[in-house]
Design a protein around this motif. Sequence first.
Motif, mmCIF file in Angstrom:
data_model
loop_
_atom_site.group_PDB
_atom_site.id
_atom_site.type_symbol
_atom_site.label_atom_id
_atom_site.label_comp_id
_atom_site.label_asym_id
_atom_site.label_seq_id
_atom_site.Cartn_x
_atom_site.Cartn_y
_atom_site.Cartn_z
ATOM 1 N N SER A 12 0.854 -1.192 0.000
ATOM 2 C CA SER A 12 0.000 0.000 0.000
ATOM 3 C C SER A 12 0.883 1.231 0.000
ATOM 4 N N VAL A 13 0.651 2.103 -0.963
ATOM 5 C CA VAL A 13 1.458 3.326 -1.045
ATOM 6 C C VAL A 13 0.549 4.525 -1.219
ATOM 7 N N GLN A 14 1.012 5.631 -0.761
ATOM 8 C CA GLN A 14 0.273 6.882 -0.901
ATOM 9 C C GLN A 14 0.440 7.398 -2.335
ATOM 10 N N GLU A 15 -0.626 7.930 -2.859
ATOM 11 C CA GLU A 15 -0.557 8.519 -4.196
ATOM 12 C C GLU A 15 0.563 9.560 -4.250
ATOM 13 N N GLY A 16 1.380 9.457 -5.271
ATOM 14 C CA GLY A 16 2.488 10.395 -5.426
ATOM 15 C C GLY A 16 3.812 9.858 -4.919
ATOM 16 N N ASP A 17 3.751 8.848 -4.043
ATOM 17 C CA ASP A 17 4.986 8.239 -3.544
ATOM 18 C C ASP A 17 5.529 7.252 -4.578
ATOM 19 N N ASN A 18 6.764 6.804 -4.348
ATOM 20 C CA ASN A 18 7.352 5.777 -5.212
ATOM 21 C C ASN A 18 7.026 4.393 -4.653
ATOM 22 N N SER A 19 6.860 3.439 -5.551
ATOM 23 C CA SER A 19 6.588 2.053 -5.169
ATOM 24 C C SER A 19 7.751 1.177 -5.595
#
Lengths: 114, 114
Positions: A12-19
């Motif tokens: 789960s990642v926040q929108e705008g962050d890198n995955s």
Amino acid sequence: GESVGLHLPTLSVQEGDNSIINCAYSNSASDYFIWYKQESGKGPQFIIDIRSNMDKRQGQRVTVLLNKTVKHLSLQIAATQPGDSAVYFCAENKPYSGTYKYIFGTGTRLKVLA
Amino acid sequence: ETGVTQTPRHLVMGMTNKKSLKCEQHLGHNAMYWYKQSAKKPLELMFVYNFKEQTENNSVPSRFSPECPNSSHLFLHLHTLQPEDSALYLCASSQIGGGNTEAFFGQGTRLTVV
């Protein structure tokens, strides 16, 4: 991601962050690796590939890293967007009897949080 | 449009029925594949055809019978299936020779055995 239904590892990642999605492969003879994205109700779609004579390859917002020493592959997605939510598979292309077969990992479900 | 078309998209069949899944690729590829994607396991390779010749039968039960009449068409004939055969069946194609390339997938047939 209902198409698989497995208890998949979930990122789960926040929108705008890198995955960063990781994958381990098993066959040293494999010389070509592919990342696929599978959205709900669809077949896997090609994202990016890399050959074994490379350790890094970049595409649009995606980068694949290959570490042959530890048989590890990773997919990096920059500035993750809601449309990136899907199940991601790595695949190794294994030579077999004059042809090739594509062997898939178990997949990782990516959830992008708004 | 992936270039690989599968029909039907959804199929419900009884255990005594006989049905067929169809796959057609419009990419001029010379290799075609059937994969099974179920809730219990990741993508499993079932059959590989290279230049219309079957090169892989990955220990698939005989109730699944593939047919590849030409390099553009692939069928999977089904008879006396079990409920555990319910899954998403994916067809893929690729070009073998001249270097590794990715496999292109169809949208899959969602099969439910009742």
